[in-house]
Design an enzyme around this catalytic site. Structure first.
Site, PDB file in Angstrom:
ATOM      1  N   GLY A 147      33.702  32.723  37.067  1.00 54.99           N
ATOM      2  CA  GLY A 147      34.186  33.057  38.408  1.00 54.99           C
ATOM      3  C   GLY A 147      33.162  33.843  39.207  1.00 54.99           C
ATOM      4  N   CYS A 148      33.451  34.060  40.488  1.00 54.51           N
ATOM      5  CA  CYS A 148      32.490  34.711  41.380  1.00 54.51           C
ATOM      6  C   CYS A 148      32.386  36.215  41.126  1.00 54.51           C
ATOM      7  CB  CYS A 148      32.843  34.424  42.830  1.00 54.51           C
ATOM      8  SG  CYS A 148      34.543  34.832  43.293  1.00 54.51           S
TER       9      CYS A 148
END
Length: 344
Positions: A147-148
């Site tokens: 994920g970011c």
């Protein structure tokens, strides 16, 4: 390599289109969108006019798409990729999922935090953070793209955890993201009039990236990790700045911290070390696959403060996926990603 993008009209999907179109070893054969099937992608994203005018398909024919593809990139919200993964498990097609469905080794953790029953629990998956799992990614059938927020946070803390320099129960991550991290769906909270000239926290003590960071920290350190993670929304379109705090163990000196970062990232192209006392900025990585990291040591409190900046749509999503694609194919990791940041 023949590649397809499932969910090409979201921000991450559009960024994948940009990167894969320019990739010298990728041939885009299918792009899908359930809400825009039958329309041209350039009608949704006018900046693609005359460059990519392909018609969007439905993913209902996922088996046919899989047969035509060496790699299928899935850029859909959580809960959707596992159905596609299960449908393609008998094919030679490899999958890179930009959502959360294949990020967790323990699907019970996924179910608890995402509130969705996992329907592909036995999938042979690998966590797709290139700098940590490069060897496993090379042969992986399914890659769960990191994920970011997690990419920025894990890369910031990994050397400290791996070298056992910090108390694993003392970690606090305070991170800020641009509005594109919330996706392209219309939401009142993301209107310009709501965002402009404002700054707010959200998902306090319950954000779903929390267990993903904890999973990585536990693997790296060999110790159970429970941490505090607070995300914030800032009025910019893209970028993440993570500020990570941890208490240094007794006897840990500044030079030991410096050495840990140099040892882990000294040869990494996409992780740029600004060193002790540096200040990463989102503007310096905008549009690029770089992660800029710096650290500060507060002797008064015996805490280390690590700063990490990425573009959430590139290193935090599409760029990370292409980096994983390059590793899985045996290409140079920089292929199609060696872009200078867009500045100013």
């Amino acid at each position: 390599m023949r590649v397809s993008i499932i969910g090409a009209t979201g921000y991450a999907g559009a960024e994948l289109l940009r990167l894969l179109y320019e990739h010298p070893q990728a041939d885009i054969v299918h792009i899908t969108s359930e809400s825009h099937a039958g329309e041209k992608i350039s009608s949704i994203y006018p900046h693609l006019r005359g460059i990519l005018d392909e018609t969007l398909e439905s993913m209902k024919e996922i088996e046919r798409i899989g047969k035509d593809s060496d790699f299928v990139f899935i850029a859909l919200p959580h809960g959707h990729a596992m159905a596609a993964g299960k449908a393609l498990e008998g094919e030679g097609t490899r999958i890179i999922d930009l959502g959360a469905d294949y990020r967790f080794s323990d699907t019970a953790v996924y179910e608890a935090w995402y509130g969705v029953r996992h329907t592909h629990k036995d999938a042979p998956r690998v966590y797709g953070l290139a700098e940590l799992n490069r060897e496993a990614i090379r042969s992986a059938k399914i890659i769960g793209n990191a994920g970011c927020y997690t990419t920025a946070s894990i890369l910031a803390l990994a050397p400290l955890a791996k070298s056992h320099l910090i108390d694993m129960g003392s970690i606090i991550v305070d991170a800020k993201s641009g509005a594109s991290g919330a996706g392209r769906s219309a939401k009142q909270a993301n209107l310009l009039s709501e965002l402009y000239d404002s700054f707010k926290a959200y998902g306090v003590a319950q954000h779903r990236h929390t267990p993903e960071i904890e999973q990585a920290m536990t693997v790296l350190s060999g110790e159970p990790c429970v941490l505090s993670f607070t995300p914030h929304l800032v009025p910019m379109s893209r970028g993440i700045l993570a500020t990570c705090y941890a208490r240094l163990k007794d006897g840990v000196e500044q030079e030991m911290v410096d050495a840990a970062y140099g040892k882990m990232y000294g040869k990494e192209y996409f992780v740029r070390l600004l060193g002790r006392g540096g200040y990463p900025a989102t503007k310096d990585v905008r549009g690029s696959n770089f992660c800029d990291i710096a650290w500060h040591i507060d002797e008064r409190t015996r805490r280390v403060v690590v700063l990490s900046a990425i573009d959430n749509l590139v290193k935090g999503a599409a760029g990370q996926a292409v980096q994983n694609f390059n590793i899985a194919c045996g290409f140079d990791e920089k292929l199609g990603l060696d872009h200078i940041a867009v500045y100013p």
